[in-house]
Motif scaffolding. Structure first.
Motif, PDB file in Angstrom:
ATOM      1  N   CYS A  59     -35.482  22.513  54.294  1.00 46.30           N
ATOM      2  CA  CYS A  59     -36.790  22.115  53.779  1.00 46.30           C
ATOM      3  C   CYS A  59     -36.624  21.645  52.345  1.00 46.30           C
ATOM      4  N   LYS A  60     -37.687  21.012  51.863  1.00 45.32           N
ATOM      5  CA  LYS A  60     -37.684  20.549  50.475  1.00 45.32           C
ATOM      6  C   LYS A  60     -38.865  21.212  49.760  1.00 45.32           C
ATOM      7  N   VAL A  61     -38.610  21.807  48.613  1.00 48.33           N
ATOM      8  CA  VAL A  61     -39.719  22.404  47.844  1.00 48.33           C
ATOM      9  C   VAL A  61     -39.740  21.809  46.440  1.00 48.33           C
ATOM     10  N   SER A  62     -40.958  21.560  45.944  1.00 49.93           N
ATOM     11  CA  SER A  62     -41.137  21.173  44.542  1.00 49.93           C
ATOM     12  C   SER A  62     -41.609  22.400  43.793  1.00 49.93           C
ATOM     13  N   LEU A  63     -40.970  22.671  42.664  1.00 45.16           N
ATOM     14  CA  LEU A  63     -41.274  23.883  41.902  1.00 45.16           C
ATOM     15  C   LEU A  63     -41.705  23.522  40.493  1.00 45.16           C
ATOM     16  N   HIS A  64     -42.595  24.350  39.950  1.00 47.53           N
ATOM     17  CA  HIS A  64     -43.037  24.163  38.574  1.00 47.53           C
ATOM     18  C   HIS A  64     -42.841  25.460  37.821  1.00 47.53           C
ATOM     19  N   CYS A  65     -42.394  25.336  36.601  1.00 49.32           N
ATOM     20  CA  CYS A  65     -42.243  26.517  35.761  1.00 49.32           C
ATOM     21  C   CYS A  65     -43.127  26.364  34.539  1.00 49.32           C
ATOM     22  N   ALA A  66     -44.105  27.271  34.402  1.00 50.27           N
ATOM     23  CA  ALA A  66     -45.077  27.145  33.316  1.00 50.27           C
ATOM     24  C   ALA A  66     -44.490  27.608  31.980  1.00 50.27           C
ATOM     25  N   GLY A  67     -43.561  28.514  32.015  1.00 49.93           N
ATOM     26  CA  GLY A  67     -43.063  29.114  30.781  1.00 49.93           C
ATOM     27  C   GLY A  67     -41.985  28.280  30.106  1.00 49.93           C
ATOM     28  N   SER A  68     -41.037  28.956  29.506  1.00 47.80           N
ATOM     29  CA  SER A  68     -39.956  28.259  28.820  1.00 47.80           C
ATOM     30  C   SER A  68     -39.090  27.537  29.854  1.00 47.80           C
ATOM     31  N   THR A  69     -38.277  26.616  29.383  1.00 46.14           N
ATOM     32  CA  THR A  69     -37.460  25.813  30.287  1.00 46.14           C
ATOM     33  C   THR A  69     -36.629  26.721  31.183  1.00 46.14           C
ATOM     34  N   PHE A 130     -45.605  16.277  41.883  1.00 44.08           N
ATOM     35  CA  PHE A 130     -45.454  16.481  40.441  1.00 44.08           C
ATOM     36  C   PHE A 130     -46.834  16.294  39.814  1.00 44.08           C
ATOM     37  N   LYS A 131     -47.237  17.196  38.934  1.00 43.02           N
ATOM     38  CA  LYS A 131     -48.531  17.020  38.269  1.00 43.02           C
ATOM     39  C   LYS A 131     -48.531  17.775  36.955  1.00 43.02           C
ATOM     40  N   GLU A 132     -49.306  17.275  36.010  1.00 42.07           N
ATOM     41  CA  GLU A 132     -49.253  17.872  34.685  1.00 42.07           C
ATOM     42  C   GLU A 132     -50.488  17.472  33.883  1.00 42.07           C
ATOM     43  N   ALA A 133     -50.932  18.351  33.006  1.00 42.74           N
ATOM     44  CA  ALA A 133     -52.013  18.007  32.085  1.00 42.74           C
ATOM     45  C   ALA A 133     -51.502  17.006  31.059  1.00 42.74           C
ATOM     46  N   GLY A 134     -52.401  16.164  30.586  1.00 43.22           N
ATOM     47  CA  GLY A 134     -52.013  15.174  29.588  1.00 43.22           C
ATOM     48  C   GLY A 134     -52.288  13.771  30.091  1.00 43.22           C
ATOM     49  N   PRO A 135     -52.185  12.776  29.197  1.00 45.07           N
ATOM     50  CA  PRO A 135     -52.527  11.397  29.569  1.00 45.07           C
ATOM     51  C   PRO A 135     -51.607  10.865  30.670  1.00 45.07           C
TER      52      PRO A 135
END
Lengths: 312, 234
Positions: A59-69, A130-135
């Motif tokens: 399978c393929k998963v997209s992951l996001h990490c809110a904290g430090s890199t 992929f999604k993110e706050a900002g312009p």
């Protein structure tokens, strides 16, 4: 007062390619569409790309990490240890995509247990969210959208009206394996519906109204409804304004509420099928001037797979 | 663009090079009639809005929101499709869209003629206040909502709730009306209606529809003032 001012919040873009040449340019073309819709949604942006399906059994998963890199290399190593096959996370700004030699359910369970700092943005065989706050322009640049290829993609630019601006509140919302939803509009019965869906075991990350629509689709599909049936269910169960675009492994579907304040234009050539909140996003595409073009009718489900447009 | 009394051959303004605002400002500033071709509209918004002069503007392609809004005296022709709010609040002059128009075409228009060669989407002629609209194709739902004055002529069909809460605008439809809105009823086509439709079809360049094929819809005038008997209709 203008009669159409209310229709200008949030932008939707979708593109389905029919030729290998355009598949290579998918990211560039979708980024161009998002750029034209940036003024409709300056708060945040997001995309779902369908590309490079994971091998059978993976399978393929997209992951996001809110904290430090995060230590994505370490994650790849951990995945290899756990599932016995090499994994190189493909890092894209604050997100990374991993192909894991397991079912999507097993992979999600493992991530929740061993890496609670990570959020699963999507899972399936080919979807990447992929999604993110900002312009939106900054989003396209940071996530290097122009490099992405694929068969089809959906994008969204958000002007927040119902809830706060954050990554989790951004679109697309993942609704199930290889499924996602983008929404232009606002729902008025989302709190009631969220409570009902929660009792059915649907989990929510935010207080966002669009996430409830996504959860509604997840629930209906889980109950065995087809995607078209689930979208038709929206007409009676969701109260509010919406143009929805739903991405699937094979294509996408579009639905406008019966009042149809929120705009949508669809266009098709021999090379592509597109949906956008405004024609000017479509005007960026090659051959747009001569495309067949129409507005989806209110309250009618449109779906297309393998470049065949079908109105249910 | 000329500043003298003679109209030169149409000046071409390329919106891929010149911003819409600059085009509009040039037209607003001109004291003499201008003839302008607008190239590469590419769905841009607010093309040729607020004109007040005997100008002739041809938009070659598809326009975005609000094209030719608030038009006075000018003739604006769009060869492609138009986004929401085409010729919104038109005061006089003529706006011709050769393709389709999105929602709210001709909204609140007070005078002049809007001619649409294809279909118009929802809410065509909403709150119409005296302009005339001729649609060669069909119109979407809630068209002529609260329309007060003027005519809407539809050569094709009309969507749901045509003429809801209508005042004194006159509606003429050749095809099928999905449903009539509150207080909108069919009325008899009289001699002056035939003349009116004939003149409007003629003005809009529609040659393949006869005035006698149209049916007329108007206000039942039951909802003008609040009455407890009508509370279910408000």
């Amino acid at each position: 007062m203008s009669w159409v001012t209310l229709g200008r919040m949030c932008g939707i873009a979708g593109l389905y390619t029919k030729t290998p040449a355009l598949q290579e340019r998918l990211g560039e073309l979708l980024a161009g569409m998002l750029g034209q819709l940036a003024f409709r949604g300056p708060d945040s942006a997001g995309v779902a790309f369908y590309r490079e399906p994971a091998p059978m059994g993976s399978c393929k998963v997209s992951l996001h990490c809110a904290g430090s890199t995060p230590a994505w290399d370490q994650l790849g190593f951990d995945i290899e240890q756990a599932f016995g096959a090499p994994c190189t996370p493909e890092v894209r700004a604050t997100h990374a995509t991993c192909v894991i030699a397991a079912s999507a359910e097993e992979a999600q369970e493992w991530i929740a247990e061993t890496h609670p700092e990570l959020t699963v943005m999507s899972a399936g065989r080919s979807i990447e969210i992929f999604k993110e706050a900002g312009p939106p322009s900054e989003f396209s640049r940071r996530f290097e959208l122009r490099q992405l290829d694929g068969t089809h993609a959906l994008g969204h630019t958000r002007m927040a009206t119902e809830s706060r601006v954050s990554t989790a509140h951004s679109h697309p919302f993942w609704t199930g394996l290889d499924l996602c939803l983008v929404h232009n509009g606002s729902l008025s019965n989302h709190n009631l519906l969220r409570r009902r869906l929660a009792r059915e075991g649907i989990r929510f990350q935010t207080d966002n109204d669009s996430e409830v629509a996504a959860g509604y689709l997840t629930w209906r599909l889980r109950e065995g409804w087809s995607l078209d049936e689930a979208l038709e269910g929206c007409l009676s169960d969701l109260d509010g304004f919406y143009t929805f675009a739903v991405g699937t492994a094979d294509g996408f579907a579009v639905l406008r509420d019966p009042i149809a304040c929120k705009p949508a234009v669809m266009a098709e050539t021999d090379d592509w099928v597109a949906i956008a909140s405004e024609y000017r996003a479509i005007a960026q595409l090659p051959g747009a001037e001569d495309a067949a073009m129409w507005e989806p009718e209110p309250g009618r489900v449109y779906s297309w797979e393998s470049a065949v447009v079908a109105a249910v | 663009m000329t500043t003298g009394g003679i109209i030169s051959d149409a000046l071409a303004v390329d919106l891929a090079v010149e911003p819409v605002r600059s085009l509009n400002q040039r037209l607003h500033a001109a004291t003499d009639p201008q003839a302008v071709r607008v190239l590469n509209p590419a769905g841009r918004h607010s093309i040729a809005v607020g004109l007040d002069g005997d100008h002739t503007v041809t938009v070659e392609g598809h326009a975005g929101y609000y094209c030719a809004g608030m038009n006075q005296r000018a003739t604006v022709r769009i060869t492609g499709n138009c986004g929401p709010g085409l010729a919104e609040n038109i005061m006089s002059g003529t706006v011709i869209a050769e393709g389709n128009a999105s929602q709210c075409a001709g909204a609140s228009g007070r005078g002049g003629l809007l001619a649409i060669g294809g279909d118009a989407a929802a809410r065509c002629g909403i709150s119409l206040k005296g302009a005339d609209i001729v649609v060669r194709g069909s119109v979407g739902h809630m068209s002529a909502f609260m329309a007060q004055k003027g005519c809407l002529v539809v050569c094709g069909n009309a969507g749901d709730a045509l003429g809801d809460s209508l005042y004194e605008a006159r509606l003429y439809v050749r095809g099928v009306v999905s449903s009539l809105g509150a207080d909108c009823i069919e009325k008899q086509m009289r001699h002056d209606d035939l003349e009116r439709v004939r003149a409007l079809l003629d003005a809009a360049g529609v040659t393949d529809a006869g005035a006698e094929e149209f049916r007329r819809y108007g206000s039942a005038r039951k909802l003008y003032n609040f009455h407890p008997d009508n509370v279910g209709s408000y």
